[in-house]
Write a protein that holds these residues in place. Sequence first.
Motif, PDB file in Angstrom:
ATOM      1  N   GLY A  30       5.547  50.822  89.543  1.00 25.27           N
ATOM      2  CA  GLY A  30       6.437  51.982  89.637  1.00 25.27           C
ATOM      3  C   GLY A  30       7.544  51.921  88.602  1.00 25.27           C
ATOM      4  O   GLY A  30       7.885  52.940  87.982  1.00 25.27           O
ATOM      5  N   LEU A  31       8.110  50.746  88.384  1.00 25.51           N
ATOM      6  CA  LEU A  31       9.136  50.587  87.350  1.00 25.51           C
ATOM      7  C   LEU A  31       8.581  50.911  85.970  1.00 25.51           C
ATOM      8  O   LEU A  31       9.243  51.568  85.157  1.00 25.51           O
ATOM      9  CB  LEU A  31       9.700  49.162  87.378  1.00 25.51           C
ATOM     10  N   TRP A  32       7.383  50.454  85.706  1.00 22.68           N
ATOM     11  CA  TRP A  32       6.746  50.748  84.423  1.00 22.68           C
ATOM     12  C   TRP A  32       6.523  52.252  84.274  1.00 22.68           C
ATOM     13  O   TRP A  32       6.761  52.820  83.210  1.00 22.68           O
ATOM     14  CB  TRP A  32       5.417  49.989  84.323  1.00 22.68           C
ATOM     15  N   MET A  33       6.098  52.908  85.360  1.00 21.81           N
ATOM     16  CA  MET A  33       5.878  54.355  85.316  1.00 21.81           C
ATOM     17  C   MET A  33       7.186  55.103  85.031  1.00 21.81           C
ATOM     18  O   MET A  33       7.211  56.042  84.229  1.00 21.81           O
ATOM     19  CB  MET A  33       5.272  54.844  86.634  1.00 21.81           C
ATOM     20  N   VAL A  34       8.269  54.689  85.678  1.00 24.40           N
ATOM     21  CA  VAL A  34       9.571  55.329  85.444  1.00 24.40           C
ATOM     22  C   VAL A  34       9.994  55.135  84.004  1.00 24.40           C
ATOM     23  O   VAL A  34      10.491  56.056  83.348  1.00 24.40           O
ATOM     24  CB  VAL A  34      10.628  54.772  86.427  1.00 24.40           C
ATOM     25  N   ARG A  35       9.777  53.952  83.499  1.00 23.23           N
ATOM     26  CA  ARG A  35      10.131  53.652  82.102  1.00 23.23           C
ATOM     27  C   ARG A  35       9.351  54.533  81.132  1.00 23.23           C
ATOM     28  O   ARG A  35       9.857  54.909  80.074  1.00 23.23           O
ATOM     29  CB  ARG A  35       9.865  52.179  81.824  1.00 23.23           C
ATOM     30  N   GLY A  37       8.523  57.515  81.808  1.00 25.37           N
ATOM     31  CA  GLY A  37       8.907  58.898  82.054  1.00 25.37           C
ATOM     32  C   GLY A  37       8.096  59.604  83.120  1.00 25.37           C
ATOM     33  O   GLY A  37       8.145  60.833  83.221  1.00 25.37           O
ATOM     34  N   GLU A  38       7.351  58.885  83.929  1.00 25.63           N
ATOM     35  CA  GLU A  38       6.540  59.486  84.987  1.00 25.63           C
ATOM     36  C   GLU A  38       7.331  59.481  86.296  1.00 25.63           C
ATOM     37  O   GLU A  38       7.654  58.432  86.842  1.00 25.63           O
ATOM     38  CB  GLU A  38       5.229  58.725  85.148  1.00 25.63           C
ATOM     39  N   GLY A  39       7.618  60.676  86.807  1.00 25.55           N
ATOM     40  CA  GLY A  39       8.431  60.842  88.003  1.00 25.55           C
ATOM     41  C   GLY A  39       7.887  60.194  89.265  1.00 25.55           C
ATOM     42  O   GLY A  39       8.662  59.659  90.062  1.00 25.55           O
ATOM     43  N   PRO A  40       6.569  60.236  89.522  1.00 24.23           N
ATOM     44  CA  PRO A  40       6.060  59.634  90.768  1.00 24.23           C
ATOM     45  C   PRO A  40       6.340  58.126  90.888  1.00 24.23           C
ATOM     46  O   PRO A  40       6.236  57.561  91.969  1.00 24.23           O
ATOM     47  CB  PRO A  40       4.550  59.893  90.706  1.00 24.23           C
ATOM     48  N   GLY A  41       6.721  57.509  89.794  1.00 25.27           N
ATOM     49  CA  GLY A  41       7.059  56.090  89.849  1.00 25.27           C
ATOM     50  C   GLY A  41       8.190  55.811  90.818  1.00 25.27           C
ATOM     51  O   GLY A  41       8.225  54.765  91.464  1.00 25.27           O
ATOM     52  N   TRP A  42       9.126  56.765  90.956  1.00 19.76           N
ATOM     53  CA  TRP A  42      10.234  56.596  91.890  1.00 19.76           C
ATOM     54  C   TRP A  42       9.733  56.520  93.331  1.00 19.76           C
ATOM     55  O   TRP A  42      10.255  55.745  94.135  1.00 19.76           O
ATOM     56  CB  TRP A  42      11.255  57.719  91.746  1.00 19.76           C
ATOM     57  N   LEU A  43       8.747  57.348  93.671  1.00 19.89           N
ATOM     58  CA  LEU A  43       8.175  57.300  95.021  1.00 19.89           C
ATOM     59  C   LEU A  43       7.495  55.963  95.289  1.00 19.89           C
ATOM     60  O   LEU A  43       7.605  55.402  96.375  1.00 19.89           O
ATOM     61  CB  LEU A  43       7.188  58.444  95.226  1.00 19.89           C
TER      62      LEU A  43
END
Length: 121
Positions: A30-35, A37-43
Motif C-alpha cells: 500500500g505504501l508503494w502504491m501511494v508513492r 500515486g495510486e489512491g487505493p493504496g491508502w485503503l
Amino acid sequence: MQTTQPLLLRPRRVKVAGLGLGALVFVLTGLWMVREGEGPGWLIIGFFGLCLLVFLALLLPGAAYLALDSDGFTMCSLFRAHTIRWADVAGFEAALPDSYGLNHEALAQLMNQYKAASHGA
C-alpha cells in the motif's frame, strides 16, 4: 491424560506472527502504491495496518488463551475473557477463536474429557 488439573492453552505464536508478516507485506505494498500515486493504496494501508496491530497485540502475554478446568473453560481473545461453565454446555452454537496448537478434533476431544470429568466431581 489427567483432566482434573487446570490446563492453559495458547495460540501458536508462529501462526500469529506469520499472519502479522502477511499484513505487513500488504501495508508495504500500500505504501508503494501511494508513492506511485495510486489512491487505493491508502485503503490497503488502513485495513492491513489495523490487521497488523491486532496480530501484534495477540503476541503480547495474556492476550489470548484457552483455560480448561473442572468447572468450565475460559477463552480470551485480545485481553477479553469469557468463562463458560461445563454445566451450561449442551451443544454447539458458537466457535472458539483458535485451535490453540491442536487440530480441531483433538481440541474437541480434550474439552469433552474435561466436561466428562466435571460430572464426576
